[in-house]
Design an enzyme around this catalytic site. Structure first.
Site, PDB file in Angstrom:
ATOM      1  N   HIS A  21       0.932  -1.228  -0.112  1.00 37.03           N
ATOM      2  CA  HIS A  21       0.062   0.005  -0.050  1.00 37.03           C
ATOM      3  C   HIS A  21       0.903   1.243   0.059  1.00 37.03           C
ATOM      4  O   HIS A  21       1.526   1.580   1.135  1.00 37.03           O
ATOM      5  CB  HIS A  21      -0.963  -0.123   1.185  1.00 37.03           C
ATOM      6  CG  HIS A  21      -1.963   0.987   1.168  1.00 37.03           C
ATOM      7  ND1 HIS A  21      -3.053   0.890   0.541  1.00 37.03           N
ATOM      8  CD2 HIS A  21      -2.224   2.207   1.916  1.00 37.03           C
ATOM      9  CE1 HIS A  21      -3.771   1.771   0.639  1.00 37.03           C
ATOM     10  NE2 HIS A  21      -3.415   2.648   1.643  1.00 37.03           N
ATOM     11  N   LYS A 166     -10.081   6.372  -4.393  1.00 36.50           N
ATOM     12  CA  LYS A 166      -8.983   7.415  -3.901  1.00 36.50           C
ATOM     13  C   LYS A 166      -7.833   6.909  -4.215  1.00 36.50           C
ATOM     14  O   LYS A 166      -7.348   5.631  -4.104  1.00 36.50           O
ATOM     15  CB  LYS A 166      -9.194   7.564  -2.450  1.00 36.50           C
ATOM     16  CG  LYS A 166      -8.407   8.914  -1.927  1.00 36.50           C
ATOM     17  CD  LYS A 166      -8.354   9.362  -0.561  1.00 36.50           C
ATOM     18  CE  LYS A 166      -7.862   8.425   0.428  1.00 36.50           C
ATOM     19  NZ  LYS A 166      -8.133   8.831   1.746  1.00 36.50           N
ATOM     20  N   LYS A 168      -3.445   7.633  -3.867  1.00 39.05           N
ATOM     21  CA  LYS A 168      -2.500   8.047  -2.784  1.00 39.05           C
ATOM     22  C   LYS A 168      -1.491   8.417  -3.856  1.00 39.05           C
ATOM     23  O   LYS A 168      -0.757   7.659  -4.556  1.00 39.05           O
ATOM     24  CB  LYS A 168      -1.953   6.791  -1.937  1.00 39.05           C
ATOM     25  CG  LYS A 168      -3.126   6.571  -0.882  1.00 39.05           C
ATOM     26  CD  LYS A 168      -3.092   7.714   0.127  1.00 39.05           C
ATOM     27  CE  LYS A 168      -3.963   7.182   1.428  1.00 39.05           C
ATOM     28  NZ  LYS A 168      -3.886   8.070   2.436  1.00 39.05           N
ATOM     29  N   ASP A 197      -5.020  11.729  -2.490  1.00 45.71           N
ATOM     30  CA  ASP A 197      -4.758  12.163  -1.253  1.00 45.71           C
ATOM     31  C   ASP A 197      -3.334  12.369  -1.348  1.00 45.71           C
ATOM     32  O   ASP A 197      -2.659  11.413  -1.751  1.00 45.71           O
ATOM     33  CB  ASP A 197      -4.976  10.957  -0.277  1.00 45.71           C
ATOM     34  CG  ASP A 197      -4.599  11.376   0.847  1.00 45.71           C
ATOM     35  OD1 ASP A 197      -4.165  12.454   1.464  1.00 45.71           O
ATOM     36  OD2 ASP A 197      -4.911  10.520   1.922  1.00 45.71           O
ATOM     37  N   GLU A 223      -7.255  15.858  -1.379  1.00 46.92           N
ATOM     38  CA  GLU A 223      -7.195  15.768   0.015  1.00 46.92           C
ATOM     39  C   GLU A 223      -5.681  16.297   0.650  1.00 46.92           C
ATOM     40  O   GLU A 223      -4.572  15.685   0.086  1.00 46.92           O
ATOM     41  CB  GLU A 223      -7.233  14.270   0.410  1.00 46.92           C
ATOM     42  CG  GLU A 223      -7.120  14.043   1.968  1.00 46.92           C
ATOM     43  CD  GLU A 223      -7.674  12.537   2.415  1.00 46.92           C
ATOM     44  OE1 GLU A 223      -7.345  12.306   3.610  1.00 46.92           O
ATOM     45  OE2 GLU A 223      -8.226  11.872   1.635  1.00 46.92           O
ATOM     46  N   ASP A 248      -7.479  17.059   6.146  1.00 49.95           N
ATOM     47  CA  ASP A 248      -7.289  15.839   6.947  1.00 49.95           C
ATOM     48  C   ASP A 248      -6.520  16.093   8.020  1.00 49.95           C
ATOM     49  O   ASP A 248      -6.675  16.654   9.143  1.00 49.95           O
ATOM     50  CB  ASP A 248      -6.730  14.831   6.068  1.00 49.95           C
ATOM     51  CG  ASP A 248      -6.534  13.410   6.722  1.00 49.95           C
ATOM     52  OD1 ASP A 248      -6.969  13.270   7.787  1.00 49.95           O
ATOM     53  OD2 ASP A 248      -6.159  12.498   6.302  1.00 49.95           O
ATOM     54  N   LYS A 272     -11.630  11.497  11.911  1.00 47.72           N
ATOM     55  CA  LYS A 272     -10.914  10.247  12.231  1.00 47.72           C
ATOM     56  C   LYS A 272     -10.981  10.020  13.661  1.00 47.72           C
ATOM     57  O   LYS A 272     -10.436  11.199  14.440  1.00 47.72           O
ATOM     58  CB  LYS A 272      -9.418  10.399  11.645  1.00 47.72           C
ATOM     59  CG  LYS A 272      -9.412  10.055  10.321  1.00 47.72           C
ATOM     60  CD  LYS A 272      -7.800   9.936   9.710  1.00 47.72           C
ATOM     61  CE  LYS A 272      -7.727   9.905   8.214  1.00 47.72           C
ATOM     62  NZ  LYS A 272      -6.262  10.086   7.677  1.00 47.72           N
ATOM     63  N   GLU A 326     -14.305   6.081   3.874  1.00 40.10           N
ATOM     64  CA  GLU A 326     -13.255   5.000   3.540  1.00 40.10           C
ATOM     65  C   GLU A 326     -12.783   4.085   4.530  1.00 40.10           C
ATOM     66  O   GLU A 326     -11.797   3.714   4.524  1.00 40.10           O
ATOM     67  CB  GLU A 326     -11.927   6.135   3.034  1.00 40.10           C
ATOM     68  CG  GLU A 326     -11.321   6.501   4.424  1.00 40.10           C
ATOM     69  CD  GLU A 326     -10.071   7.354   3.840  1.00 40.10           C
ATOM     70  OE1 GLU A 326      -9.603   7.548   2.865  1.00 40.10           O
ATOM     71  OE2 GLU A 326      -9.203   7.528   4.806  1.00 40.10           O
TER      72      GLU A 326
END
Length: 372
Positions: A21, A166, A168, A197, A223, A248, A272, A326
């Site tokens: 990831h 989304k 990254k 993001d 983001e 964020d 979050k 998410e």
């Protein structure tokens, strides 16, 4: 007499991911969760989870520091205290320990889980009641390979697992990232929304150039393109472009939210529980955002099932989130430590039912993955 908190145990649990990831600051092949088991004098156990991304690559708390600080500083503040007054316990933690929002979130989750089990009520009911029981969930495409990401997105759409995606970005040059994102958006067309993001990877000048290109490519949300502390810059970007900005890392709690709202920020806040020190703190931020007309997005630090379930109970008490959620963390893991996984279907996830979080541990799996 009220039950008191007897013991608080923490475990480091390492679970491999289904694929690497890739983020702007690190690449993950394993997720480490801190599992909290809080036991009260009436025999009830509450579960909590504290999870972050990539050790210390993302923020000031690592799994190891979360465990050590709970064991050494936070748990002693709670043990022996009445277990049924969460407001008093939260205030006690805030008074005697600064920061450590992820550790505090894990403990608050465990306290709420235990109280819900004691009363026979779900955590969402303890927070005022669920307004929705099925929440939309997007999927993050983070392999770094354009063809693989397109294939992955098409599979998720075909399975009706996720309807928005989304990406990254930020680890590569701006032009390369824009080409990657634009190719994926072109391949998906109107079948799915695409967001990006940056995880604070750009400075403001780079962001102006990159966001203009991403806006032209049809990206629907940007983001945290610049560092968290640069509130004024984020407000300028939000006012300069049509595509909305999602704050964020810039918005940890209601104080940050107020600062951005007063400054004229338009866009959305990523909620979050880990950032805001728990479910009650994140709902304070959400209610402030609603008052200011700022959109909401249910974010994750890639928690496992326990942390994800806790977040879902909080999100379920809110009106429809303008940008969805998410909460896909458990789907990124090859295995799980719970007896019954969350039910992902129809482009979303069902709110767990039952007292507390509605989650039970698989003791064999927990023993297998717990770090010795």
């Amino acid at each position: 007499m009220s039950p008191v908190i007897d013991t608080i145990e923490t475990l480091l649990v390492d679970l491999p991911t289904i694929r690497p990831h890739q983020l702007s600051m690190t690449t993950m092949a394993c997720q480490t969760m801190v599992i909290v088991r809080l036991r009260d004098s009436d025999g009830i156990e509450g579960l909590g989870e504290g999870t972050t991304i990539g050790g210390l690559a993302y923020g000031p708390e690592s799994p190891e520091s979360i465990k050590r600080n709970i064991d050494t500083y936070l748990a002693p503040l709670l043990i022996g205290q009445p277990a049924d007054n969460l407001n008093v316990l939260r205030a006690r933690l805030a008074r005697h320990a600064r920061g450590n929002s992820i550790a505090k979130s894990a403990l608050e989750t465990a306290l709420l889980d235990a109280q819900g089990k004691r009363l026979g009520r779900s955590v969402a009911e303890l927070l005022g009641g669920a307004r929705q029981t099925h929440l939309p969930v997007l999927w993050t495409l983070a392999s770094g390979d354009t063809a693989k990401d397109i294939d992955e997105a098409c599979q998720r759409l075909k399975q009706r697992r996720h309807g928005d995606f989304k990406l990254k970005i930020g680890a590569n040059p701006v032009e390369a990232d824009v080409r990657h994102v634009a190719a994926i958006k072109e391949a998906l067309g109107d079948r799915a929304g695409v967001r990006v993001d940056l995880n604070q990877a750009w400075n403001e000048a780079t962001a102006v150039r990159g966001i203009a290109a991403l806006q032209d490519a049809g990206i629907e949300l940007i983001e945290q393109p610049i560092p968290a502390r640069e509130h004024a810059g984020l407000i300028r970007l939000a006012n300069r472009f049509r595509v909305p900005m999602l704050a964020d890392e810039a918005v940890q709690d209601a104080r940050d939210g107020l600062d951005l709202a007063v400054g004229g920020f338009s866009g959305a806040f990523a909620l979050k529980i880990a950032k805001s020190g728990g479910l009650q703190g994140v709902l304070e931020l959400a209610h402030l955002a609603q008052t200011a007309g700022i959109g909401l997005y249910g974010g994750t630090l890639l928690e496992g099932t326990i942390g994800t379930a806790a977040s879902l109970h909080a999100w379920a008490t809110l009106p429809e989130l303008a940008w969805g959620t998410e909460m896909f963390g458990p789907l990124l893991l090859k295995d799980d430590i719970v007896a019954e996984p969350l039910a992902y279907r129809d482009f979303g996830v069902a709110l767990p039912t039952g007292p507390g979080l509605g989650i039970a541990l698989d003791e064999d799996k927990l023993a297998h993955y717990a770090r010795r």
